[in-house]
Write an enzyme that holds these catalytic residues in place. Sequence first.
Site, short mmCIF file in Angstrom:
data_model
loop_
_atom_site.label_atom_id
_atom_site.label_comp_id
_atom_site.label_asym_id
_atom_site.label_seq_id
_atom_site.Cartn_x
_atom_site.Cartn_y
_atom_site.Cartn_z
N GLU A 145 7.43 37.40 -36.45
CA GLU A 145 8.30 38.34 -36.64
C GLU A 145 9.15 38.26 -37.94
O GLU A 145 10.43 38.16 -38.14
CB GLU A 145 9.33 38.82 -35.65
CG GLU A 145 8.89 39.34 -34.35
CD GLU A 145 9.92 39.59 -33.31
OE1 GLU A 145 11.15 39.25 -33.62
OE2 GLU A 145 9.47 40.18 -32.22
N GLU A 264 3.57 40.57 -28.38
CA GLU A 264 4.82 40.91 -27.50
C GLU A 264 4.81 41.99 -27.15
O GLU A 264 5.05 43.19 -28.13
CB GLU A 264 6.26 40.44 -28.36
CG GLU A 264 6.27 38.92 -28.65
CD GLU A 264 7.74 38.68 -29.29
OE1 GLU A 264 8.80 39.39 -28.81
OE2 GLU A 264 7.72 37.70 -29.79
#
Length: 474
Positions: A145, A264
Amino acid sequence: MGRCVYGGIYDPQHAEADESGFRRDVLSMVQDLQVPIIRYPGGNFVSGFRWEDSVGPKSERPVRMDAAWKSIEPNQVGLDEFDGWAGRAGSEVMMAVNLGTRGVEAAAQLLEYCNVRGGTAFSELRKQHGRSEPYGYKVWCLGNEMDGPWQICNKSAEEYGTLARETAKVMKRIDPSIELVACGSSSIHLPTFPQWDATVMELTYDVADFLSVHMYLENKEEELDNYALKAIHMDRYIEAITATCDYVKAKKRSDKVMYLSFDEWNVVPGTWKKNNAEPWIFAPALCEGNYSMAAAVVFGNMLISLLKHSDRVRIACLAQLVNVFGPIMTDASGAAWKQTVYYPYLHASLFGRGMALNVMAQVPGVTTRDFTEAPMLDSVAVMDEQTGDITIFAVNRSVSDELELSVELRGFGEYGVCERIVMRSEDSGAFNSAAQPDLIVPEQLASQRIDNNVCTATLEPMSWNVIRVRRTAR
């Protein structure tokens, strides 16, 4: 993160702890799920991770401040301990390298420690730590991320793409057999989406094998009928990212197909709290909550979306396994139980292996605040290529209306009904707990039938359905 490891899979003081401190009851629940691969050491945590802290004698490992979650990390579960646990769970390890506070050199040294047989500084260090054979990890994440402003040392797309490219070049020189996952957009709602993905792909297309995407669907006290349709966002996200990758493929005149790693994904429990504890403590309660029956339907719908797009989504990691947005929960009393979302994952893992089939459906539409004429039904079918058996996964997304499902099986041979599994509840907000661990569990029904190779069943409102049919003749 939180109580996923400490107090989750690992609790040396628990009555169910094995000789390594891992809970046998929790491990058994994970084993039943048959999880193919588990990402280590996690998401945001990796951007400040010093891998050297997690190896060697446990008594010599430092206690660190984890800036990602403002927690204390004692490093008592490290690389070798986790590898042993994952092996007992029947799962491969998907390793992640720190491209936040660190970079190329640390990533290369970790790969050398894990995958080089011997004769070099870090492979010999592994042997000194008692592991003679390499771990041989095949899938590696190039950070996590890195587009997110919450991330430690987050970067622009140009900064990250350049660092990921150079890290990948070195890593593939050390071990050409590995597969690498570059960071895509961590949220469809960030203003940098999807330009981030296009820029990162232009910089890493030749060295990366996957682009990662993340999505959490939350019920923010909105209408139930609108929440029931939220998995549509996952479909749109995958389709947008796929188009972005294919744009870069065309721009580069490349023959290479970029696959997606949805490493995720989850629904967010309706009662969750991001942080239930003071900062800088050990194993705080983070992102814990109860998954309702409605959440299980949306969760199952996300699984359907992943299966529908499995031509491009080749990896998908539920985040996470225990306590932190977990399908498995534990509490201070020592109890462990399965949340509602545990069961759709179990069904997809057991019966969703094979060839995903396109389902051409004629479905009534539902209109809500955010969606217009959205299909009431979402479904996918998976065929076992050895037996020819077919499993149909379906959700009725209407909050009030039954749906008559009719599936034509022409062209596949002759079929008979094997079984039908349903999850439903009169109360869409009901959830399992330590006091009532089996309040909502799957049921076996016999209300489906096959006539002239057409399978029919009635799907109740807000229900998760698994219909398995067995081929009796070709």
